[in-house]
Design a protein around this motif. Structure first.
Motif, mmCIF file in Angstrom:
data_model
loop_
_atom_site.group_PDB
_atom_site.id
_atom_site.type_symbol
_atom_site.label_atom_id
_atom_site.label_comp_id
_atom_site.label_asym_id
_atom_site.label_seq_id
_atom_site.Cartn_x
_atom_site.Cartn_y
_atom_site.Cartn_z
ATOM 1 N N ASP A 84 0.836 -1.209 0.000
ATOM 2 C CA ASP A 84 0.000 0.000 0.000
ATOM 3 C C ASP A 84 0.866 1.253 0.000
ATOM 4 O OD1 ASP A 84 -2.365 -1.371 0.041
ATOM 5 O OD2 ASP A 84 -2.443 -1.454 2.243
ATOM 6 N N ASP A 85 1.953 1.186 0.727
ATOM 7 C CA ASP A 85 2.823 2.347 0.855
ATOM 8 C C ASP A 85 3.371 2.752 -0.518
ATOM 9 O OD1 ASP A 85 4.629 4.125 2.569
ATOM 10 O OD2 ASP A 85 6.067 3.029 1.319
ATOM 11 N N ALA A 86 3.288 4.038 -0.822
ATOM 12 C CA ALA A 86 3.667 4.512 -2.163
ATOM 13 C C ALA A 86 5.124 4.202 -2.485
ATOM 14 C CB ALA A 86 3.398 6.006 -2.289
ATOM 15 N N LEU A 87 6.006 4.442 -1.529
ATOM 16 C CA LEU A 87 7.425 4.208 -1.819
ATOM 17 C C LEU A 87 7.711 2.710 -1.962
ATOM 18 C CD1 LEU A 87 10.208 5.349 -2.325
ATOM 19 C CD2 LEU A 87 10.617 5.373 0.140
ATOM 20 N N ALA A 88 7.080 1.913 -1.121
ATOM 21 C CA ALA A 88 7.286 0.467 -1.221
ATOM 22 C C ALA A 88 6.756 -0.045 -2.570
ATOM 23 C CB ALA A 88 6.584 -0.246 -0.060
ATOM 24 N N ALA A 89 5.616 0.496 -3.024
ATOM 25 C CA ALA A 89 5.066 0.092 -4.326
ATOM 26 C C ALA A 89 6.014 0.519 -5.447
ATOM 27 C CB ALA A 89 3.681 0.696 -4.522
ATOM 28 N N ALA A 90 6.571 1.725 -5.296
ATOM 29 C CA ALA A 90 7.521 2.207 -6.307
ATOM 30 C C ALA A 90 8.759 1.314 -6.353
ATOM 31 C CB ALA A 90 7.906 3.650 -6.017
ATOM 32 N N ARG A 91 9.166 0.798 -5.190
ATOM 33 C CA ARG A 91 10.329 -0.112 -5.157
ATOM 34 C C ARG A 91 10.018 -1.398 -5.923
ATOM 35 N NH1 ARG A 91 14.399 3.045 -4.435
ATOM 36 N NH2 ARG A 91 14.389 4.145 -2.465
ATOM 37 N N VAL A 92 8.767 -1.862 -5.812
ATOM 38 C CA VAL A 92 8.365 -3.049 -6.577
ATOM 39 C C VAL A 92 8.460 -2.742 -8.079
ATOM 40 C CG1 VAL A 92 6.426 -4.582 -7.131
ATOM 41 C CG2 VAL A 92 6.892 -3.973 -4.747
ATOM 42 N N MET A 93 7.942 -1.561 -8.477
ATOM 43 C CA MET A 93 7.989 -1.182 -9.895
ATOM 44 C C MET A 93 9.440 -1.033 -10.373
ATOM 45 S SD MET A 93 4.810 -1.062 -10.540
ATOM 46 C CE MET A 93 4.777 -0.498 -12.219
ATOM 47 N N GLU A 94 10.277 -0.539 -9.480
ATOM 48 C CA GLU A 94 11.698 -0.343 -9.811
ATOM 49 C C GLU A 94 12.347 -1.690 -10.162
ATOM 50 O OE1 GLU A 94 14.037 1.058 -6.436
ATOM 51 O OE2 GLU A 94 15.040 2.500 -7.731
ATOM 52 N N ILE A 95 12.076 -2.690 -9.328
ATOM 53 C CA ILE A 95 12.646 -4.017 -9.593
ATOM 54 C C ILE A 95 12.056 -4.603 -10.872
ATOM 55 C CG2 ILE A 95 12.727 -6.409 -8.729
ATOM 56 C CD1 ILE A 95 12.862 -5.156 -5.867
ATOM 57 N N LEU A 96 10.731 -4.464 -11.022
ATOM 58 C CA LEU A 96 10.069 -4.995 -12.217
ATOM 59 C C LEU A 96 10.657 -4.393 -13.495
ATOM 60 C CD1 LEU A 96 6.230 -4.971 -11.443
ATOM 61 C CD2 LEU A 96 7.612 -6.934 -12.116
ATOM 62 N N ALA A 97 10.778 -3.071 -13.498
ATOM 63 C CA ALA A 97 11.262 -2.391 -14.704
ATOM 64 C C ALA A 97 12.680 -2.845 -15.041
ATOM 65 C CB ALA A 97 11.222 -0.874 -14.501
ATOM 66 N N TYR A 98 13.504 -3.011 -14.015
ATOM 67 C CA TYR A 98 14.899 -3.394 -14.266
ATOM 68 C C TYR A 98 14.998 -4.848 -14.734
ATOM 69 C CZ TYR A 98 19.960 -3.123 -13.652
ATOM 70 O OH TYR A 98 21.313 -3.106 -13.875
ATOM 71 N N VAL A 99 14.235 -5.725 -14.072
ATOM 72 C CA VAL A 99 14.265 -7.144 -14.458
ATOM 73 C C VAL A 99 13.763 -7.311 -15.893
ATOM 74 C CG1 VAL A 99 13.180 -9.398 -14.026
ATOM 75 C CG2 VAL A 99 14.114 -8.076 -12.115
ATOM 76 N N GLY A 101 13.091 -4.880 -18.314
ATOM 77 C CA GLY A 101 13.709 -4.067 -19.362
ATOM 78 C C GLY A 101 15.178 -4.371 -19.583
ATOM 79 N N THR A 102 15.920 -4.529 -18.499
ATOM 80 C CA THR A 102 17.370 -4.653 -18.631
ATOM 81 C C THR A 102 17.839 -6.105 -18.515
ATOM 82 O OG1 THR A 102 17.675 -2.409 -17.804
ATOM 83 C CG2 THR A 102 19.585 -3.857 -17.700
ATOM 84 N N VAL A 103 17.519 -6.749 -17.378
ATOM 85 C CA VAL A 103 18.037 -8.112 -17.169
ATOM 86 C C VAL A 103 17.519 -9.050 -18.264
ATOM 87 C CG1 VAL A 103 18.249 -10.022 -15.538
ATOM 88 C CG2 VAL A 103 18.137 -7.683 -14.686
ATOM 89 N N HIS A 104 16.189 -8.993 -18.519
ATOM 90 C CA HIS A 104 15.623 -9.825 -19.572
ATOM 91 C C HIS A 104 15.835 -9.184 -20.957
ATOM 92 C CE1 HIS A 104 11.696 -11.641 -21.494
ATOM 93 N NE2 HIS A 104 12.755 -11.812 -22.245
ATOM 94 N N GLY A 105 15.315 -7.957 -21.109
ATOM 95 C CA GLY A 105 15.253 -7.347 -22.442
ATOM 96 C C GLY A 105 16.609 -7.095 -23.082
ATOM 97 N N GLN A 106 17.621 -6.821 -22.243
ATOM 98 C CA GLN A 106 18.939 -6.570 -22.825
ATOM 99 C C GLN A 106 19.905 -7.727 -22.578
ATOM 100 O OE1 GLN A 106 20.579 -2.637 -22.308
ATOM 101 N NE2 GLN A 106 18.585 -1.823 -21.748
ATOM 102 N N GLY A 107 19.901 -8.278 -21.346
ATOM 103 C CA GLY A 107 20.874 -9.324 -21.005
ATOM 104 C C GLY A 107 20.497 -10.696 -21.552
ATOM 105 N N PHE A 108 19.446 -11.274 -20.989
ATOM 106 C CA PHE A 108 19.093 -12.634 -21.415
ATOM 107 C C PHE A 108 18.639 -12.681 -22.872
ATOM 108 C CE2 PHE A 108 19.197 -13.455 -16.866
ATOM 109 C CZ PHE A 108 19.855 -14.682 -16.853
ATOM 110 N N ALA A 109 18.072 -11.603 -23.354
ATOM 111 C CA ALA A 109 17.668 -11.597 -24.770
ATOM 112 C C ALA A 109 18.881 -11.862 -25.665
ATOM 113 C CB ALA A 109 17.020 -10.263 -25.120
ATOM 114 N N ARG A 110 20.025 -11.297 -25.301
ATOM 115 C CA ARG A 110 21.236 -11.535 -26.098
ATOM 116 C C ARG A 110 21.787 -12.936 -25.860
ATOM 117 N NH1 ARG A 110 20.950 -6.178 -25.514
ATOM 118 N NH2 ARG A 110 21.940 -4.778 -27.008
ATOM 119 N N LEU A 111 21.695 -13.407 -24.589
ATOM 120 C CA LEU A 111 22.208 -14.757 -24.295
ATOM 121 C C LEU A 111 21.403 -15.820 -25.038
ATOM 122 C CD1 LEU A 111 22.840 -14.313 -20.471
ATOM 123 C CD2 LEU A 111 24.573 -14.742 -22.215
#
Ligand SMILES: N[C@@H](CCC(=O)N[C@@H](CS)C(=O)NCC(=O)O)C(=O)O
Length: 201
Positions: A84-99, A101-111
């Motif tokens: 419920d907490d706005a910052l905690a929710a934003a932290r969830v979005m932060e991890i989601l976006a990185y996983v 967009g970057t870890v999957h979309g750039q890293g594993f996509a190339r692997l």
């Protein structure tokens, strides 16, 4: 609901969420090696040609891990999948976006798909980038609710704006509705102020 998925792919994440929530759904397997994600029947459900796609009870298609997982969390608040907490929710979005967009979309996509990225140098890579951007713009053009991305001005619009702005700088033509969106964004006093502050005239 129907989940279009492939075992062991990123769709496993949505599969886990549906099971955690105890929701009934049909699993439709899409074979990427057999290019089933590029068949016209599938593209009619998801023009991005990606999995996962979740077809909702009313027949609407929802695509992309972040959107599907967000919808599931909002739809089933008692499961407490989003804080419920706005910052905690934003932290969830932060991890989601990185996983996603970057870890999957750039890293594993190339692997997983090195051939798709390897080309004969800079021009080939830029050609791939341009093809991805053109396809995405065409899809976003059909999805734009108007006048803003989701109807009213939202957090989606500045994101859409910065890629439209890059397209403008690189002389990449925008489809009609994105072009209208870009013009509308540029008419906003705040956008004009920000561009001025960032040194654009
Ligand atoms: N950002 C998308 C990425 C989905 C994605 O790339 N899925 C892969 C399977 S893990 C796929 O559809 N690959 C086929 C392709 O993109 O051509 C999401 O979150 O759903």
């Amino acid at each position: 609901m129907k989940l279009y998925m492939a075992p062991g792919s990123c769709t496993t994440g949505i599969h886990i969420l549906l099971e955690e929530l105890g929701l009934p759904f049909e699993a439709w397997i899409i074979s990427i090696p057999a290019s089933q994600h590029l068949q016209p029947e599938y593209l009619a459900l998801n023009p991005k040609g990606s999995i996962p796609t979740l077809v909702l009870d009313d027949g609407q298609s929802l695509t992309d891990y972040i959107a599907i997982s967000y919808w599931l969390a909002r739809r089933h608040p008692r499961a407490r999948l989003m804080p419920d907490d706005a910052l905690a929710a934003a932290r969830v979005m932060e991890i989601l976006a990185y996983v996603v967009g970057t870890v999957h979309g750039q890293g594993f996509a190339r692997l997983f798909n090195a051939e798709g990225f390897a080309g004969s140098g800079k021009e080939a890579l830029q050609g791939q980038g341009r093809a991805i951007v053109d396809k995405a713009f065409a899809i976003l053009d059909t999805q734009l609710v108007g006048p803003y991305a989701a109807g009213e001005f939202s957090i989606a619009d500045p994101a859409l704006f910065y890629v439209e702005f890059w397209a403008d700088k690189l002389d990449i033509p925008l489809p009609l509705r994105l072009s209208a969106h870009y013009t509308l964004m540029r008419s906003r006093p705040v956008v004009q102020q920000v561009l001025r502050e960032e040194g654009y005239r």
